[in-house]
Write a protein that holds these residues in place. Sequence first.
Motif, short mmCIF file in Angstrom:
data_model
loop_
_atom_site.label_atom_id
_atom_site.label_comp_id
_atom_site.label_asym_id
_atom_site.label_seq_id
_atom_site.Cartn_x
_atom_site.Cartn_y
_atom_site.Cartn_z
N ALA A 92 23.79 112.71 69.38
CA ALA A 92 24.15 111.51 70.06
C ALA A 92 24.43 110.59 68.83
CB ALA A 92 22.87 110.87 70.73
N ASN A 93 23.98 110.87 67.57
CA ASN A 93 24.38 110.14 66.38
C ASN A 93 25.48 110.46 65.81
OD1 ASN A 93 21.64 108.87 66.35
ND2 ASN A 93 20.78 110.39 65.18
N LYS A 94 26.09 111.81 66.18
CA LYS A 94 27.52 112.13 65.79
C LYS A 94 28.59 111.59 66.62
CE LYS A 94 26.28 116.79 63.96
NZ LYS A 94 26.64 118.03 64.20
N SER A 95 29.57 111.03 65.90
CA SER A 95 30.85 110.80 66.55
C SER A 95 31.60 111.98 67.09
CB SER A 95 31.81 109.87 65.59
OG SER A 95 32.15 110.70 64.57
N HIS A 96 32.25 111.77 68.34
CA HIS A 96 32.83 112.93 69.02
C HIS A 96 34.21 112.50 69.36
CE1 HIS A 96 29.13 115.23 69.35
NE2 HIS A 96 28.58 113.87 69.88
N ASP A 97 35.01 113.37 69.50
CA ASP A 97 36.64 113.23 69.58
C ASP A 97 36.85 112.51 71.03
OD1 ASP A 97 37.02 113.90 67.06
OD2 ASP A 97 37.59 116.10 67.67
N SER A 98 36.20 112.93 71.92
CA SER A 98 36.17 112.66 73.48
C SER A 98 35.00 112.69 74.10
CB SER A 98 37.24 113.62 74.12
OG SER A 98 36.53 114.76 74.14
N GLN A 99 35.02 112.21 75.31
CA GLN A 99 33.66 111.97 75.94
C GLN A 99 33.32 113.48 76.67
OE1 GLN A 99 34.11 109.17 79.17
NE2 GLN A 99 32.28 108.04 78.72
N VAL A 100 34.06 114.23 76.94
CA VAL A 100 33.94 115.53 77.11
C VAL A 100 33.06 116.18 76.01
CG1 VAL A 100 34.85 117.91 77.92
CG2 VAL A 100 36.00 115.93 78.60
N LYS A 101 33.70 116.26 74.80
CA LYS A 101 32.99 116.78 73.61
C LYS A 101 31.39 116.28 73.34
CE LYS A 101 37.14 118.48 71.25
NZ LYS A 101 37.77 118.44 70.12
N GLU A 102 31.46 115.03 73.65
CA GLU A 102 30.14 114.19 73.71
C GLU A 102 29.23 114.73 74.53
OE1 GLU A 102 28.34 109.70 74.19
OE2 GLU A 102 30.53 110.15 74.20
N TYR A 103 29.39 115.15 75.64
CA TYR A 103 28.49 116.01 76.48
C TYR A 103 28.47 117.31 76.75
CZ TYR A 103 27.74 111.13 78.25
OH TYR A 103 27.82 109.65 78.11
N PHE A 104 29.67 118.31 76.10
CA PHE A 104 29.64 119.36 76.15
C PHE A 104 29.88 120.01 74.47
CE2 PHE A 104 30.87 118.34 80.49
CZ PHE A 104 29.87 119.16 81.23
N ASN A 105 28.92 120.07 73.93
CA ASN A 105 29.02 120.67 72.54
C ASN A 105 27.82 121.37 72.34
OD1 ASN A 105 26.70 119.02 71.01
ND2 ASN A 105 27.95 117.35 71.93
N PRO A 106 27.96 122.25 71.47
CA PRO A 106 26.87 123.14 70.88
C PRO A 106 25.49 122.59 71.05
CG PRO A 106 28.72 123.62 69.63
CD PRO A 106 29.18 122.58 70.30
#
Length: 115
Positions: free
Chosen positions: A29-43
């Motif tokens: 949650a503290n990292k910035s993500h390129d998209s909302q999908v990558k925000e919820y589906f990352n390692p």
Amino acid sequence: MNNSTTSVIIFIIGAFLTAISQTLLKVSANKSHDSQVKEYFNPLVITSYAILAFTLCINIIGYQWIEYKYGSVINCLSYVFIMFLGFGFLKEKLTLKKVVGNVLIVIGIIVFTLF
């Protein structure tokens, strides 16, 4: 070691794994993500949910030899573990309120299990 002792150990391990999972979610949650999908589906998120699923499975095993009320109380230790993991890995401050709150949790667990 009897079965109830094994159950207590299983629940303590489960509480610690839950704390690790929550810490991983906070890191993500503290990292910035390129998209909302990558925000919820990352390692980090996927690993966190896998740990939670594993914890659910071991808790089911632990409940075979212990009363339900004790398992849920022991799981409250996850708050204590989260405080220490947040301090150690996320560099969060240990405030007096956090320490007092966690001491009260531990006292509550002890009082509940003894009486």
